[in-house]
Design an enzyme around this catalytic site. Structure first.
Site, PDB file in Angstrom:
ATOM      1  N   HIS A 113       0.199 -11.560   1.560  1.00 31.30           N
ATOM      2  CA  HIS A 113      -0.789 -10.748   0.846  1.00 31.30           C
ATOM      3  C   HIS A 113      -1.469 -11.508  -0.295  1.00 31.30           C
ATOM      4  O   HIS A 113      -2.693 -11.431  -0.475  1.00 31.30           O
ATOM      5  CB  HIS A 113      -0.105  -9.490   0.308  1.00 31.30           C
ATOM      6  CG  HIS A 113      -1.034  -8.359   0.044  1.00 31.30           C
ATOM      7  ND1 HIS A 113      -0.628  -7.053  -0.007  1.00 31.30           N
ATOM      8  CD2 HIS A 113      -2.375  -8.321  -0.180  1.00 31.30           C
ATOM      9  CE1 HIS A 113      -1.655  -6.271  -0.257  1.00 31.30           C
ATOM     10  NE2 HIS A 113      -2.730  -7.023  -0.366  1.00 31.30           N
ATOM     11  N   TYR A 145       0.824  -1.206   0.000  1.00 32.01           N
ATOM     12  CA  TYR A 145       0.000   0.000   0.000  1.00 32.01           C
ATOM     13  C   TYR A 145       0.861   1.259   0.000  1.00 32.01           C
ATOM     14  O   TYR A 145       0.365   2.357  -0.268  1.00 32.01           O
ATOM     15  CB  TYR A 145      -0.933   0.035   1.214  1.00 32.01           C
ATOM     16  CG  TYR A 145      -1.975  -1.047   1.253  1.00 32.01           C
ATOM     17  CD1 TYR A 145      -2.187  -1.894   0.169  1.00 32.01           C
ATOM     18  CD2 TYR A 145      -2.743  -1.230   2.391  1.00 32.01           C
ATOM     19  CE1 TYR A 145      -3.146  -2.889   0.222  1.00 32.01           C
ATOM     20  CE2 TYR A 145      -3.705  -2.231   2.451  1.00 32.01           C
ATOM     21  CZ  TYR A 145      -3.890  -3.058   1.369  1.00 32.01           C
ATOM     22  OH  TYR A 145      -4.847  -4.050   1.434  1.00 32.01           O
TER      23      TYR A 145
END
Length: 278
Positions: free
Chosen positions: A114, A56
């Site tokens: 992830h 992110y």
């Protein structure tokens, strides 16, 4: 249904001794400055779960928001994620250590893989995640975007507490949910508002009107009414952030049935590298 944490009054779901706040703050797509502002404000509103990821590119901002909120670090559940490119056993610890440095923390409460790796067996990564947990760098470990077969393999390699997946009223996750419950883990719903699509759906709009609520609140309540499900809505609008926490409405059986009947085939997050979904 989640239990209630009497310290924070935020509902929780539990797995392997970990109490995961059932409503969290997603931060995907927020830059550092925006993340810092939103995280600090959300914690002041009562959020106690903040979700970020190395990819992110906002962990510095998230850490700044944590420190500026005035909420004690021990009262906040912080999740981050190691990317698939760092899935090899030798890479997991350095990746998390760099992540902690960006966050300004000595540990996170939950670290996830992830996305599945095409090159590294999930068992190798989960074992490496468990090793950083044993070192005290993470309180718990988990996975994200893993289909059923990989969930079972991951659970056999370590105490996986959650699988974080796209889940909202327009995408079904029955197989993932059933498997999670069978394995003693939870499911964390990302994009629970279907990137805003819930606000334009006639069924959700009608149910919301009957409860003096927003379609987003209805969608979140529908998710949280399911056993072992948490949700991490994301918004850069502080009014929406506040509304996403205020989901104490009660849906009727008819309300839930109408939402259950919506088509469940709208997947919004499906990169070329995604696994074969269930």
């Amino acid at each position: 249904m989640g239990t209630t944490d009497t310290t924070t009054a935020v509902p929780t779901v539990r797995s392997h001794g970990t109490a995961l706040p059932a409503i969290g703050l997603g931060t995907a797509g927020l830059d550092d400055d925006t993340a810092a502002e939103i995280v600090a404000a959300a914690l002041d509103m009562g959020y106690r779960h903040v979700d970020t990821a190395i990819d992110y590119d906002n962990e510095v901002g998230v850490g700044r928001g944590l420190r500026s909120s005035g909420v004690d670090r021990d009262d906040v559940f912080v999740t981050t994620k190691v990317p698939a490119r760092e899935a090899a056993a030798a890479d997991v610890a350095p990746a998390l250590e760099t992540s902690l440095d960006r966050l300004g923390l000595d540990h996170v409460d939950l670290v996830l893989l992830h996305w599945p790796s095409d090159e590294v067996a999930v068992e190798e990564t989960v074992a490496a995640l468990d090793a950083v947990r044993e070192r005290g760098l993470a309180g718990s470990i988990g996975i994200s975007n893993h289909p059923v077969a990989l969930m079972r393999r991951a659970a056999g390699a370590g105490p996986v507490v959650t699988n974080q997946v796209e889940y909202h009223p327009f995408l079904g996750q029955n197989d993932v949910l059933a498997t999670a419950r069978d394995l003693g883990m939870t499911v964390t719903a990302y994009s629970p508002l279907a990137q805003g699509d819930v606000f334009d759906d006639d069924v959700l709009v009608a149910v919301a009107a009957a409860h003096d609520a927003t379609p987003g609140q209805v969608a979140l309540r529908w998710l949280l009414d399911q056993d072992d499900v948490a949700a991490i809505p994301r918004s850069s609008n502080l009014d929406h952030v506040a509304a996403n926490l205020a989901v104490d409405l009660t849906l009727s059986d008819d309300d839930r049935g109408r939402i259950d009947a919506l088509p469940k085939d709208r997947r919004l997050i499906d990169p070329a590298s995604a696994p074969d979904w269930d």
